[in-house]
Scaffold this motif. Structure first.
Motif, PDB file in Angstrom:
ATOM      1  N   LYS A  12      34.507  49.931  50.167  1.00 63.36           N
ATOM      2  CA  LYS A  12      35.641  49.126  50.623  1.00 63.36           C
ATOM      3  C   LYS A  12      36.811  49.235  49.641  1.00 63.36           C
ATOM      4  O   LYS A  12      36.645  49.649  48.492  1.00 63.36           O
ATOM      5  N   ASN A  13      37.970  48.828  50.096  1.00 64.39           N
ATOM      6  CA  ASN A  13      39.191  48.870  49.285  1.00 64.39           C
ATOM      7  C   ASN A  13      39.272  47.599  48.445  1.00 64.39           C
ATOM      8  O   ASN A  13      39.888  46.614  48.843  1.00 64.39           O
ATOM      9  N   HIS A  14      38.634  47.625  47.286  1.00 64.51           N
ATOM     10  CA  HIS A  14      38.550  46.424  46.456  1.00 64.51           C
ATOM     11  C   HIS A  14      39.923  45.962  45.986  1.00 64.51           C
ATOM     12  O   HIS A  14      40.213  44.762  45.969  1.00 64.51           O
ATOM     13  N   LEU A  15      40.753  46.899  45.584  1.00 67.15           N
ATOM     14  CA  LEU A  15      42.076  46.543  45.053  1.00 67.15           C
ATOM     15  C   LEU A  15      42.948  45.946  46.152  1.00 67.15           C
ATOM     16  O   LEU A  15      43.618  44.922  45.951  1.00 67.15           O
ATOM     17  N   GLY A  16      42.954  46.576  47.321  1.00 67.93           N
ATOM     18  CA  GLY A  16      43.751  46.049  48.427  1.00 67.93           C
ATOM     19  C   GLY A  16      43.269  44.675  48.857  1.00 67.93           C
ATOM     20  O   GLY A  16      44.076  43.789  49.179  1.00 67.93           O
ATOM     21  N   PHE A  17      41.953  44.485  48.875  1.00 64.98           N
ATOM     22  CA  PHE A  17      41.369  43.195  49.228  1.00 64.98           C
ATOM     23  C   PHE A  17      41.817  42.128  48.227  1.00 64.98           C
ATOM     24  O   PHE A  17      42.225  41.020  48.613  1.00 64.98           O
ATOM     25  N   ALA A  18      41.758  42.469  46.939  1.00 63.08           N
ATOM     26  CA  ALA A  18      42.139  41.511  45.886  1.00 63.08           C
ATOM     27  C   ALA A  18      43.621  41.148  45.981  1.00 63.08           C
ATOM     28  O   ALA A  18      43.988  39.974  45.848  1.00 63.08           O
ATOM     29  N   ARG A  19      44.478  42.137  46.206  1.00 63.81           N
ATOM     30  CA  ARG A  19      45.917  41.862  46.287  1.00 63.81           C
ATOM     31  C   ARG A  19      46.222  40.828  47.369  1.00 63.81           C
ATOM     32  O   ARG A  19      47.043  39.924  47.159  1.00 63.81           O
ATOM     33  N   GLU A  20      45.571  40.972  48.510  1.00 66.84           N
ATOM     34  CA  GLU A  20      45.845  40.041  49.609  1.00 66.84           C
ATOM     35  C   GLU A  20      45.439  38.620  49.251  1.00 66.84           C
ATOM     36  O   GLU A  20      46.186  37.672  49.468  1.00 66.84           O
ATOM     37  N   LEU A  21      44.244  38.455  48.691  1.00 63.83           N
ATOM     38  CA  LEU A  21      43.752  37.101  48.433  1.00 63.83           C
ATOM     39  C   LEU A  21      44.386  36.465  47.197  1.00 63.83           C
ATOM     40  O   LEU A  21      44.454  35.236  47.094  1.00 63.83           O
ATOM     41  N   LEU A  22      44.876  37.280  46.275  1.00 63.93           N
ATOM     42  CA  LEU A  22      45.581  36.711  45.116  1.00 63.93           C
ATOM     43  C   LEU A  22      46.885  36.044  45.523  1.00 63.93           C
ATOM     44  O   LEU A  22      47.428  35.217  44.789  1.00 63.93           O
ATOM     45  N   SER A  23      47.385  36.400  46.700  1.00 62.80           N
ATOM     46  CA  SER A  23      48.645  35.806  47.168  1.00 62.80           C
ATOM     47  C   SER A  23      48.440  34.466  47.855  1.00 62.80           C
ATOM     48  O   SER A  23      49.393  33.862  48.341  1.00 62.80           O
ATOM     49  N   VAL A  24      47.204  33.967  47.881  1.00 58.99           N
ATOM     50  CA  VAL A  24      46.929  32.729  48.607  1.00 58.99           C
ATOM     51  C   VAL A  24      47.624  31.531  47.981  1.00 58.99           C
ATOM     52  O   VAL A  24      47.952  30.556  48.656  1.00 58.99           O
ATOM     53  N   GLY A  25      47.874  31.566  46.666  1.00 56.27           N
ATOM     54  CA  GLY A  25      48.448  30.417  45.979  1.00 56.27           C
ATOM     55  C   GLY A  25      47.364  29.395  45.657  1.00 56.27           C
ATOM     56  O   GLY A  25      46.300  29.360  46.288  1.00 56.27           O
ATOM     57  N   ASN A  26      47.604  28.557  44.655  1.00 58.86           N
ATOM     58  CA  ASN A  26      46.650  27.506  44.274  1.00 58.86           C
ATOM     59  C   ASN A  26      45.271  28.064  43.924  1.00 58.86           C
ATOM     60  O   ASN A  26      44.253  27.391  44.101  1.00 58.86           O
ATOM     61  N   LEU A  27      45.234  29.290  43.414  1.00 60.74           N
ATOM     62  CA  LEU A  27      43.956  29.918  43.098  1.00 60.74           C
ATOM     63  C   LEU A  27      43.557  29.593  41.661  1.00 60.74           C
ATOM     64  O   LEU A  27      44.297  29.879  40.725  1.00 60.74           O
ATOM     65  N   ALA A  28      42.370  28.984  41.498  1.00 55.13           N
ATOM     66  CA  ALA A  28      41.909  28.583  40.172  1.00 55.13           C
ATOM     67  C   ALA A  28      41.033  29.640  39.521  1.00 55.13           C
ATOM     68  O   ALA A  28      41.099  29.834  38.304  1.00 55.13           O
ATOM     69  N   ALA A  29      40.196  30.320  40.304  1.00 54.72           N
ATOM     70  CA  ALA A  29      39.250  31.266  39.708  1.00 54.72           C
ATOM     71  C   ALA A  29      38.743  32.241  40.752  1.00 54.72           C
ATOM     72  O   ALA A  29      38.703  31.939  41.942  1.00 54.72           O
ATOM     73  N   VAL A  30      38.343  33.415  40.271  1.00 57.35           N
ATOM     74  CA  VAL A  30      37.682  34.418  41.109  1.00 57.35           C
ATOM     75  C   VAL A  30      36.392  34.819  40.402  1.00 57.35           C
ATOM     76  O   VAL A  30      36.427  35.309  39.268  1.00 57.35           O
ATOM     77  N   PHE A  31      35.266  34.625  41.067  1.00 52.91           N
ATOM     78  CA  PHE A  31      33.963  35.012  40.535  1.00 52.91           C
ATOM     79  C   PHE A  31      33.465  36.245  41.285  1.00 52.91           C
ATOM     80  O   PHE A  31      33.398  36.247  42.519  1.00 52.91           O
ATOM     81  N   SER A  32      33.114  37.272  40.547  1.00 54.06           N
ATOM     82  CA  SER A  32      32.536  38.485  41.131  1.00 54.06           C
ATOM     83  C   SER A  32      31.021  38.434  40.983  1.00 54.06           C
ATOM     84  O   SER A  32      30.498  38.081  39.924  1.00 54.06           O
ATOM     85  N   THR A  33      30.324  38.807  42.053  1.00 53.89           N
ATOM     86  CA  THR A  33      28.865  38.783  42.017  1.00 53.89           C
ATOM     87  C   THR A  33      28.327  39.964  42.806  1.00 53.89           C
ATOM     88  O   THR A  33      29.093  40.821  43.260  1.00 53.89           O
TER      89      THR A  33
END
Length: 548
Positions: A424-445
């Motif tokens: 999958k396009n990890h970078l493209g996926f991350a760019r979209e969700l980082l724009s959500v605003g009010n983001l406190a943390a991202v956990f990768s698992t």
């Protein structure tokens, strides 16, 4: 890089509270987070399927979904269906292709048909917890039972074994299970089946449906998923999906599509003398009006208003429809399903406005903007948390999820818990969700993909993608690590600021609980939400834990 000792009291407070949240979790997490084991009553079927090639585990070969020499051999599927007596010809079918939205559209349309009292078969993929989810039938949409599925397999096992031998072992897991689904639908006296394409369209195993047996084709969207398997371009993907269009049978387009892609789809329909209905027609005046809660679960209030005159004269007005599936994209899927229902009416099916409303409001699709109950949150060790599960795994679906979160929880602080496949396009996926605003943390698992580790992405590699996307977008981050060690300590590096986004990695349950602690620390009285996403497999892992 500054030393941790000078990062201040805020860091130490977060570190202490998060460390408490993680303590004692890793041992149980390693053994609990997996998809549910299939019912032992299906052992014979599952053993047979496990000996076949499974492209969901191994990945799809380059060009396999194209209508070319590289494409899957649809001839072997036709030969298999012939040996079974061509059960797919014993009922009418609505065939649905699309990069995104086909499963939700299938859920909406199946629910509408059942609300009117029809006996409906529905075949979708992939599943979230059990392979039985792929086959529902009857007037209530029940999953096929393990007993019935295994019995049906055993009564046809000799034919299936002969088919595998005749094809020199080339029949795949998906081809055989699709054949079993069609055979079951016929045995259960299904009046109409709603069938989701597995990959592409033209060479997909489901595309053994011939014109006289087809009620409607639906193409929901065209995006860049499975690029290599479908020819390498949006245009080649559109051509592959247009392969489900049959001579003289109506085509419903979801969309929206860029002009060049819509031209390909409409040109194919024209060449097949197929009338076209578009859910993006200017006569579609549907709108999302707001949100409400029913039994503590959010729903979106929508008006579905259609007055379409081209090719077909279709009209309906449904005001204040309460959809369980959230987001503007789900409204579009609901409109697409409504267009299909109105087309079916033109063919002699009887679907009232009341049944269309009831079907839309009753439709649910596991793992798509699914909000867990308070009881389920407590079982995960995060009492009081709001947890949303969504199987988004492309940049387009990440964009849709972002829009849904912004509309549904506009002021909520958010924590993301993400696991993804390695194709999958990890970078493209991350760019979209980082724009959500009010983001406190991202956990990768990490979670297994289709029950295997060959396609999973390591948590550390996934975290790197989010770190790179954050830098590209000039976002301040704090790099943490949820350590899978006995002391369960958390390592922090960087400069802590109140608006920094935490990036961390760890086991799934530890990430969910640590995320809850971060929200508790940073949101005070404000509402926070934990979003678990990146694949249906991480959704499956969470639900598997709840039901284990």
């Amino acid at each position: 890089m500054k030393n941790l000792s000078i990062l201040g009291g805020f860091t130490r407070s977060i570190q202490r509270s998060m460390a408490c949240s993680v303590a004692g979790l890793v041992h149980s997490t390693r053994h609990s987070f997996s998809t549910l084991r299939e019912d032992p009553e299906m052992d014979q079927l599952m053993e047979f399927l496990e000996n076949l090639k499974n492209f969901e585990k191994s990945g799809v070969p380059k060009g396999a979904g194209t209508d070319s020499e590289d494409g899957f051999d649809l001839g072997r599927m036709r030969r298999l269906m012939g040996l079974l007596g061509n059960p797919q010809s014993m009922f009418k079918t609505v065939h649905i292709a699309g990069t995104k939205g086909k499963g939700s559209t299938a859920a909406f349309l199946s629910s509408i048909l059942r609300a009117e009292g029809y006996s409906v078969g529905c075949y979708t993929s992939p599943h979230v917890q059990t392979i039985r989810e792929r086959i529902t039938f009857g007037r209530w949409g029940e999953l096929v039972s393990a007993k019935k599925l295994n019995h049906h397999f055993n009564t046809r096992r000799e034919i299936l074994e002969r088919a595998v031998k005749l094809e020199n072992g080339c029949l795949s897991h998906f081809e055989v299970f699709t054949a079993i689904a069609f055979s079951l639908f016929a045995e259960e006296n299904t009046e109409i089946a709603v069938v989701e394409v597995g990959l592409g369209g033209a060479r997909d195993a489901t595309n053994v449906i011939v014109g006289p047996d087809l009620a409607i084709s639906i193409i929901t969207t065209v995006g860049e998923e499975h690029l290599d398997a479908l020819g390498g371009s949006l245009e080649s993907i559109a051509v592959a999906k247009s392969g489900i269009i049959k001579n003289g049978r109506p085509l419903v387009l979801g969309g929206p599509f860029i002009p060049s892609i819509e031209y390909i789809l409409r040109s194919k329909a024209s060449s097949m003398s197929s009338p076209v209905v578009s859910a993006c027609d200017p006569g579609n005046r549907s709108a999302l009006r707001g949100f409400c809660e029913v039994s503590g679960i959010p729903r979106q209030l929508c008006d579905i208003v259609l007055h379409i005159e081209k090719d077909f004269d279709l009209s309906i007005e449904l005001l204040g429809v309460k959809l369980r599936m959230l987001g503007a994209h789900q409204l579009q899927n609901a409109v697409t399903a409504t267009c299909a229902a109105l087309c079916l009416n033109k063919q002699g099916w009887s679907l009232s406005s009341g049944s269309i409303r009831a079907g839309l409001e009753g439709a649910i699709f596991q793992g798509r903007t699914q909000v867990l109950s308070s009881e389920e949150a407590s079982l995960l060790g995060v009492p009081g948390a709001t947890i949303l599960l969504d199987g988004a795994h492309t940049k387009e679906s990440a964009r849709a999820l972002t829009n849904t979160l912004q509309m549904t929880f506009p002021k909520a602080k958010m924590v993301l818990v993400v696991a993804m496949a390695n194709d999958k396009n990890h970078l493209g996926f991350a760019r979209e969700l980082l724009s959500v605003g009010n983001l406190a943390a991202v956990f990768s698992t990490e979670v297994d993909i289709a029950g295997a580790k060959s396609r999973l992405t390591s948590a550390s590699l996934l975290k790197c993608a989010w770190a790179n996307a954050s830098r590209e977008m000039n976002m301040k981050v704090l790099d943490l690590k949820v350590a899978d060690s006995e002391d369960q300590s958390l390592q922090a590096a960087g400069i802590v600021e109140s608006q920094s986004i935490f990036l961390a990695e760890g086991s799934l349950l530890a990430c969910i609980r640590a995320g809850f602690k971060i929200l508790s620390e940073r949101t005070a009285e404000q509402r926070g939400i934990i979003v678990v996403t990146g694949s249906l497999h991480i959704v499956s892992a969470v639900l598997g834990y709840l039901h284990s």
